[in-house]
Design an enzyme around this catalytic site. Structure first.
Site, mmCIF file in Angstrom:
data_model
loop_
_atom_site.group_PDB
_atom_site.id
_atom_site.type_symbol
_atom_site.label_atom_id
_atom_site.label_comp_id
_atom_site.label_asym_id
_atom_site.label_seq_id
_atom_site.Cartn_x
_atom_site.Cartn_y
_atom_site.Cartn_z
ATOM 1 C CB ALA A 64 -0.884 -0.017 1.237
ATOM 2 N N GLY A 109 0.694 -5.104 0.757
ATOM 3 C CA GLY A 109 -0.452 -5.199 -0.150
ATOM 4 C C GLY A 109 -0.127 -5.911 -1.455
ATOM 5 C CD GLU A 112 -2.089 -7.518 2.818
ATOM 6 O OE1 GLU A 112 -1.698 -6.397 2.427
ATOM 7 O OE2 GLU A 112 -2.663 -7.687 3.898
ATOM 8 C CD GLU A 132 1.481 -5.444 5.691
ATOM 9 O OE1 GLU A 132 2.263 -6.355 6.053
ATOM 10 O OE2 GLU A 132 0.854 -5.484 4.626
#
Ligand code: CAA
Length: 259
Positions: A64, A109, A112, A132
């Site tokens: 992200a 992300g 993910e 994270e």
């Protein structure tokens, strides 16, 4: 679309996340574009498979967008998580087969979104991590859920708690990716795999995907009941007639029409 490149050829959609200056990090605009683009693709009967990749040779998706998240409040963080959830669940459950062509960093992300695809193929230079916890947040685009389901609770916890980066080979060893190939061959390899899948009945491939996805999130008995129902449904298709007749008449060519 400012952040995505979509190329459709021979029934295969090649969708490239294109933010090379930030190693294809996912900001809100990209997530919204992904959602819109996937909503179009899932309705497109000409598209039988989707290959997702990142632009350049260094990174698939580096996570992200940290520069967007750094000043985000808790409600804004939740909104971003929900935006990703919508796009990634769409990717996970669309009727077409989805293959992540992981061409470099798949961090946070990035790891993910690859896990929301049906199949992951990595180039030799790919690296996977869930960094994270080292940023003071937790994996928020499905990492705590999909990673544990893919590689098991213990390995998922180790990766998430340590933030360790693992190689493509190690990711393959633990079942996070299906294959590792040289970078120059990555897209062709994924296209060839999509081609093998597309030779089969697209309708029954979609039913099998539904049975696996739903079944993995329920108990065995409910999953087996769902399978029996979908198995029954497949008997009502033209594709079943075509596939079995071709076998019994020793005809090599099959013409599946997807219904
Ligand atoms: N967000 C925003 N920008 C990013 C980014 C990210 N996730 N990853 C890389 N970039 C930017 C860098 O800031 C840099 O920008 P500038 O040129 O303007 O400085 C550019 O991309 C190139 O990156 P580096 O100079 O850092 O390149 P490198 O080769 O030295 O390192 C890297 C590459 C190891 C991928 C490193 O960039 C990195 O660690 N990136 C962050 C990875 C990360 O922590 N991802 C998880 C994000 S949180 C998340 O994803 C939450 C969630 O659950 C969804």
């Amino acid at each position: 679309m400012n952040n995505l490149i979509l190329e459709v050829e021979n029934g295969i959609a090649l969708l490239t996340i294109n933010r090379p200056k930030s190693l294809n990090a996912l900001n809100s605009e990209t997530l919204a574009e992904l959602n819109t683009c996937l909503a179009e693709l899932e309705k497109d009967q000409e598209v039988k498979a989707v290959i997702l990749t990142g632009s350049g040779e260094k990174s698939f998706v580096a996570g992200a967008d940290i520069s967007e998240m750094v000043n985000a409040t808790a409600p804004e963080g939740r909104t971003m998580g929900l935006l990703a959830r919508e796009a990634f669940s769409r990717l996970e459950n669309m009727p077409q087969v989805t293959i992540a062509a992981v061409n470099g960093y798949a961090l946070g992300g990035g790891c993910e979104i690859s896990m929301a695809c049906d199949i992951r193929v990595a180039s030799e230079n790919a690296r996977f991590a869930q960094p994270e916890c080292g940023l003071g947040i937790l994996p928020g685009f499905g990492g705590t859920q999909r990673l544990a389901r893919l590689v098991g609770k213990g390995r998922a916890k180790e990766l998430i708690f340590t933030c360790d980066q693992i190689t493509a080979e190690e990711a393959c060893r633990i079942g996070l990716v299906n294959h590792v190939v040289p970078q120059a061959e990555l897209i062709d390899y994924c296209k060839a795999m999509a081609g093998r899948i597309m030779k089969n009945s697209p309708f029954t491939v979609a039913l099998a995907k539904q049975a696996i996805n739903t079944g993995m999130d329920t108990d065995l008995d409910s999953g087996l009941k769902l399978e029996a129902n979908l198995f029954g449904l497949s008997f009502a298709t033209e594709d079943k007639k075509e596939g079995m007749t071709a076998f019994l008449t020793k005809r090599k060519e099959k013409h599946f029409i997807g219904k």
